[in-house]
Design a protein around this motif. Structure first.
Motif, PDB file in Angstrom:
ATOM      1  N   GLY A 321       0.619  -1.574   0.024  1.00 51.21           N
ATOM      2  CA  GLY A 321      -0.360  -0.267  -0.255  1.00 51.21           C
ATOM      3  C   GLY A 321       0.609   1.467   0.235  1.00 51.21           C
ATOM      4  N   MET A 322      -0.040   2.006   0.794  1.00 44.72           N
ATOM      5  CA  MET A 322       1.281   3.751   1.068  1.00 44.72           C
ATOM      6  C   MET A 322       2.369   3.490   1.723  1.00 44.72           C
ATOM      7  SD  MET A 322      -1.247   5.145   3.766  1.00 44.72           S
ATOM      8  CE  MET A 322      -0.580   6.840   3.661  1.00 44.72           C
ATOM      9  N   THR A 323       2.830   2.395   2.586  1.00 41.20           N
ATOM     10  CA  THR A 323       4.350   2.338   2.582  1.00 41.20           C
ATOM     11  C   THR A 323       5.233   1.507   1.408  1.00 41.20           C
ATOM     12  OG1 THR A 323       3.540  -0.438   3.173  1.00 41.20           O
ATOM     13  CG2 THR A 323       4.097   1.876   4.892  1.00 41.20           C
ATOM     14  N   ASP A 324       4.761   1.224   0.574  1.00 41.54           N
ATOM     15  CA  ASP A 324       5.719   0.866  -0.618  1.00 41.54           C
ATOM     16  C   ASP A 324       5.312   1.924  -2.541  1.00 41.54           C
ATOM     17  OD1 ASP A 324       3.691  -0.542  -2.483  1.00 41.54           O
ATOM     18  OD2 ASP A 324       3.632  -1.384  -0.839  1.00 41.54           O
ATOM     19  N   ASN A 325       4.403   2.547  -1.352  1.00 39.85           N
ATOM     20  CA  ASN A 325       3.540   3.489  -3.445  1.00 39.85           C
ATOM     21  C   ASN A 325       3.076   4.866  -2.309  1.00 39.85           C
ATOM     22  OD1 ASN A 325       3.386   5.082  -4.765  1.00 39.85           O
ATOM     23  ND2 ASN A 325       2.611   3.039  -6.364  1.00 39.85           N
ATOM     24  N   ILE A 326       3.760   5.741  -2.554  1.00 36.45           N
ATOM     25  CA  ILE A 326       2.988   6.648  -1.199  1.00 36.45           C
ATOM     26  C   ILE A 326       1.989   7.510  -2.403  1.00 36.45           C
ATOM     27  CG2 ILE A 326       4.729   8.213  -1.391  1.00 36.45           C
ATOM     28  CD1 ILE A 326       2.273   7.895   1.520  1.00 36.45           C
ATOM     29  N   ARG A 327       2.434   7.217  -3.397  1.00 34.24           N
ATOM     30  CA  ARG A 327       2.854   8.224  -4.758  1.00 34.24           C
ATOM     31  C   ARG A 327       1.077   8.415  -5.335  1.00 34.24           C
ATOM     32  NH1 ARG A 327       3.098   8.378  -9.360  1.00 34.24           N
ATOM     33  NH2 ARG A 327       4.050  10.279 -10.428  1.00 34.24           N
ATOM     34  N   THR A 328       0.018   7.450  -5.220  1.00 31.61           N
ATOM     35  CA  THR A 328      -1.810   7.620  -5.801  1.00 31.61           C
ATOM     36  C   THR A 328      -2.287   8.794  -4.601  1.00 31.61           C
ATOM     37  OG1 THR A 328      -1.771   5.808  -6.768  1.00 31.61           O
ATOM     38  CG2 THR A 328      -3.967   6.548  -5.576  1.00 31.61           C
ATOM     39  N   ALA A 329      -1.706   8.224  -2.936  1.00 32.19           N
ATOM     40  CA  ALA A 329      -2.543   8.739  -2.400  1.00 32.19           C
ATOM     41  C   ALA A 329      -1.263  10.777  -1.977  1.00 32.19           C
ATOM     42  CB  ALA A 329      -1.460   7.975  -0.769  1.00 32.19           C
ATOM     43  N   LEU A 330      -0.492  10.684  -2.566  1.00 31.76           N
ATOM     44  CA  LEU A 330       0.224  12.116  -2.186  1.00 31.76           C
ATOM     45  C   LEU A 330      -0.089  12.538  -3.540  1.00 31.76           C
ATOM     46  CD1 LEU A 330       2.498  14.229  -0.318  1.00 31.76           C
ATOM     47  CD2 LEU A 330       4.035  13.083  -2.127  1.00 31.76           C
ATOM     48  N   TYR A 331       0.139  12.626  -4.385  1.00 31.09           N
ATOM     49  CA  TYR A 331      -0.129  13.090  -6.011  1.00 31.09           C
ATOM     50  C   TYR A 331      -1.701  12.906  -6.256  1.00 31.09           C
ATOM     51  CZ  TYR A 331       5.282  14.046  -5.820  1.00 31.09           C
ATOM     52  OH  TYR A 331       6.215  14.530  -5.011  1.00 31.09           O
ATOM     53  N   GLY A 332      -1.745  11.331  -5.942  1.00 33.48           N
ATOM     54  CA  GLY A 332      -3.425  11.814  -7.148  1.00 33.48           C
ATOM     55  C   GLY A 332      -3.017  10.614  -8.042  1.00 33.48           C
ATOM     56  N   SER A 333      -1.819   9.816  -7.286  1.00 33.51           N
ATOM     57  CA  SER A 333      -1.037   9.446  -9.159  1.00 33.51           C
ATOM     58  C   SER A 333      -2.428   8.185  -9.876  1.00 33.51           C
ATOM     59  CB  SER A 333      -0.076   8.549  -8.977  1.00 33.51           C
ATOM     60  OG  SER A 333       1.103   9.735  -8.774  1.00 33.51           O
ATOM     61  N   ASP A 334      -2.086   8.092 -10.742  1.00 28.94           N
ATOM     62  CA  ASP A 334      -2.573   7.096 -11.693  1.00 28.94           C
ATOM     63  C   ASP A 334      -2.158   6.136 -11.948  1.00 28.94           C
ATOM     64  OD1 ASP A 334      -4.711   5.626 -11.689  1.00 28.94           O
ATOM     65  OD2 ASP A 334      -5.546   6.673 -13.009  1.00 28.94           O
ATOM     66  N   TYR A 335      -2.423   4.163 -11.827  1.00 29.17           N
ATOM     67  CA  TYR A 335      -1.251   3.170 -12.741  1.00 29.17           C
ATOM     68  C   TYR A 335      -2.735   2.552 -13.345  1.00 29.17           C
ATOM     69  CZ  TYR A 335       2.110   4.740  -9.151  1.00 29.17           C
ATOM     70  OH  TYR A 335       2.673   5.367  -8.713  1.00 29.17           O
ATOM     71  N   GLU A 336      -1.449   1.808 -14.393  1.00 30.24           N
ATOM     72  CA  GLU A 336      -2.774   0.477 -14.593  1.00 30.24           C
ATOM     73  C   GLU A 336      -1.990  -0.949 -13.866  1.00 30.24           C
ATOM     74  OE1 GLU A 336      -3.344   2.212 -19.145  1.00 30.24           O
ATOM     75  OE2 GLU A 336      -1.419   1.114 -18.746  1.00 30.24           O
ATOM     76  N   CYS A 337      -2.903  -1.861 -14.169  1.00 28.27           N
ATOM     77  CA  CYS A 337      -2.613  -3.019 -13.464  1.00 28.27           C
ATOM     78  C   CYS A 337      -3.179  -3.877 -13.991  1.00 28.27           C
ATOM     79  CB  CYS A 337      -3.325  -3.342 -11.799  1.00 28.27           C
ATOM     80  SG  CYS A 337      -4.972  -3.173 -11.833  1.00 28.27           S
ATOM     81  N   LEU A 338      -2.491  -5.339 -13.504  1.00 31.22           N
ATOM     82  CA  LEU A 338      -3.294  -6.378 -14.035  1.00 31.22           C
ATOM     83  C   LEU A 338      -2.841  -7.808 -12.991  1.00 31.22           C
ATOM     84  CD1 LEU A 338      -4.229  -7.928 -16.974  1.00 31.22           C
ATOM     85  CD2 LEU A 338      -1.533  -8.552 -17.141  1.00 31.22           C
ATOM     86  N   ILE A 339      -3.292  -8.835 -13.148  1.00 32.57           N
ATOM     87  CA  ILE A 339      -4.162 -10.006 -12.432  1.00 32.57           C
ATOM     88  C   ILE A 339      -2.702 -10.425 -12.979  1.00 32.57           C
ATOM     89  CG2 ILE A 339      -4.766 -12.080 -11.122  1.00 32.57           C
ATOM     90  CD1 ILE A 339      -7.226  -9.926 -10.174  1.00 32.57           C
TER      91      ILE A 339
END
Length: 428
Positions: A321-339
């Motif tokens: 979560g935010m411990t290994d990726n703070i960017r969404t919480a901090l900047y509102g950054s967006d990503y793509e993902c896949l199972i």
């Protein structure tokens, strides 16, 4: 969704090269950072080939730095930008050539400046008149002549996120574009035995997609240089550091140009301005970071609780979560993902990918469309190579994930997962 570098899909599985991502999760557990060294080296060489041998590529260490990354920089023969004594220590302890260090920082401490002088770093980027004075005194103490870029705030708004703009008028970075002030600085240190001002530095922000922003940067810098030359006929610009900020793809909404297009527009505009003002062409420095490692990184997680709130939202929780990726919480950054173990299944399940921290804002991706999730599935989030590990924390006393590098179809653990003992190692 876009797969970068060595990522590919075979059957119903996500692979990096010929290695299943689910097998990486089994071997190293999750969360885990996976870096594609093939892509990192490819990006470095694209920058080198675009800018030419006479100019310098300076990797922005704040983006992602550990001893293995320093090894890559050494082998690829480029420079390194550091912003603290910690980053400088990692570089020095890894045997990096200190002449290839560019030492940044808007508030370097006396001890940091002293460390830089003692280690004989190649360039200091000075952010204030006070820093220049301290640097001159420390350099005199160690009988050194330190080479300096003056960081200038050009006042350009590059239309990036408020927190990653670095050259608008209201900024903590750089000396304001005041011709008299800058001319006085140049005159004061012209005959200094311990300071050599080799040129100017500027940086207009991060994640910039517009070539026009870089054209504006170059034009504004050369207007400044020309204005100074009108006042001081003896002034010559020998080196020019134009920073970085080259944008990359995170989602389909991002429209970056290629590395070659970014560099070409900068080099062409420098040549245009040198011709316009009849200047000699200075040695150019650029400072890419995100554009070297961003798309080369992937973080893999194991899916845990799945909470479906009818008519509102589906929460799919992962073991990071935010411990290994703070960017969404901090900047509102967006990503793509896949199972990764359901790579080819229909992606019609709308979910918020949430972390395990005790914070309602601990979200990695909002409104992602994924395959129907189940506990134990392995989720891969792409383009996490920049700033995720650098900005990671131990909030909730979570342990930082390991870092695994993929290179030529081999995996190498380069940073171990933190242990429980690491969490109390510094307590007294």
């Amino acid at each position: 969704m876009k797969l970068h570098g060595s990522l590919n899909i075979k059957g119903n599985d996500l692979f990096i090269g010929n290695i299943k991502v689910v097998d990486i999760a089994k071997k190293f557990n999750t969360p885990c950072y996976v870096m594609d060294e093939n892509l990192i080296r490819e990006n470095i060489n694209r920058f080198k080939n675009s800018i030419g041998n006479e100019n310098k590529v300076v990797y922005a260490g704040k983006t992602f730095l550990n001893t293995h990354m320093v090894k890559i920089l050494k082998e690829e023969n480029i420079c390194l930008d550091v912003v603290s004594d910690g980053e400088l220590y990692i570089a020095h302890s890894s045997g990096f050539n200190m002449e290839k260090i560019v030492f940044h920082g808007n508030n370097k401490s006396y001890d940091e400046i002293k460390m830089g002088v003692q280690l004989k770093v190649g360039r200091f980027v000075c952010d204030s008149i006070e820093e220049l004075e301290i640097l001159e005194n420390v350099s005199k103490e160690f009988n050194r002549k330190s080479k300096v870029f003056i960081r200038v705030n050009l006042g350009i708004d590059a239309h990036t996120h408020e927190y990653i703009k670095t050259s608008c008028i209201d900024s903590k970075f750089g000396i304001s574009k005041d011709i008299d002030k800058i001319s006085n600085i140049l005159f004061k240190y012209r005959n200094s035995c311990n300071i050599e001002i080799v040129g100017f530095h500027c940086h207009i922000g991060s994640q910039i997609f517009s070539k026009e922003a870089f054209i504006d940067e170059v034009d504004e810098m050369f207007k400044l240089i020309n204005d100074i030359k009108v006042i001081d006929k003896n002034f010559e610009i020998n080196e020019l550091n134009l920073g970085g900020g080259f944008g990359i793809y995170y989602t389909k909404d991002d429209t970056p140009v290629t590395i070659e297009e970014y560099v070409e527009c900068i080099v062409d505009r420098v040549n245009y301005n040198c011709s316009k003002f009849n200047f000699n062409v200075p040695k150019l420095y650029i400072e890419p970071g995100r554009s070297i490692v961003g798309n080369a990184g992937m973080t893999i997680y194991e899916i845990g609780n799945i909470k479906e709130i009818e008519g509102i939202r589906n929460y799919v929780s992962v073991d990071g979560g935010m411990t290994d990726n703070i960017r969404t919480a901090l900047y509102g950054s967006d990503y793509e993902c896949l199972i990764s173990n359901k790579a080819c299944e229909e992606k019609s399940y709308k979910a918020t990918i949430s972390g395990k921290c005790c914070e309602s804002g601990d979200v990695l991706i909002r409104d992602a469309f994924i395959s129907k999730p189940e506990r134990g599935d392995i989720l891969a989030i792409f383009s996490t190579g920049a700033y995720c590990h650098s900005m990671s924390s131990n909030y909730n006393k979570l342990r930082k994930p390991p870092i695994v590098f993929f290179y030529n179809d081999n995996l190498k653990l380069v940073t171990k997962r933190e242990s429980f003992e690491d969490l109390i190692r510094l307590d007294v």
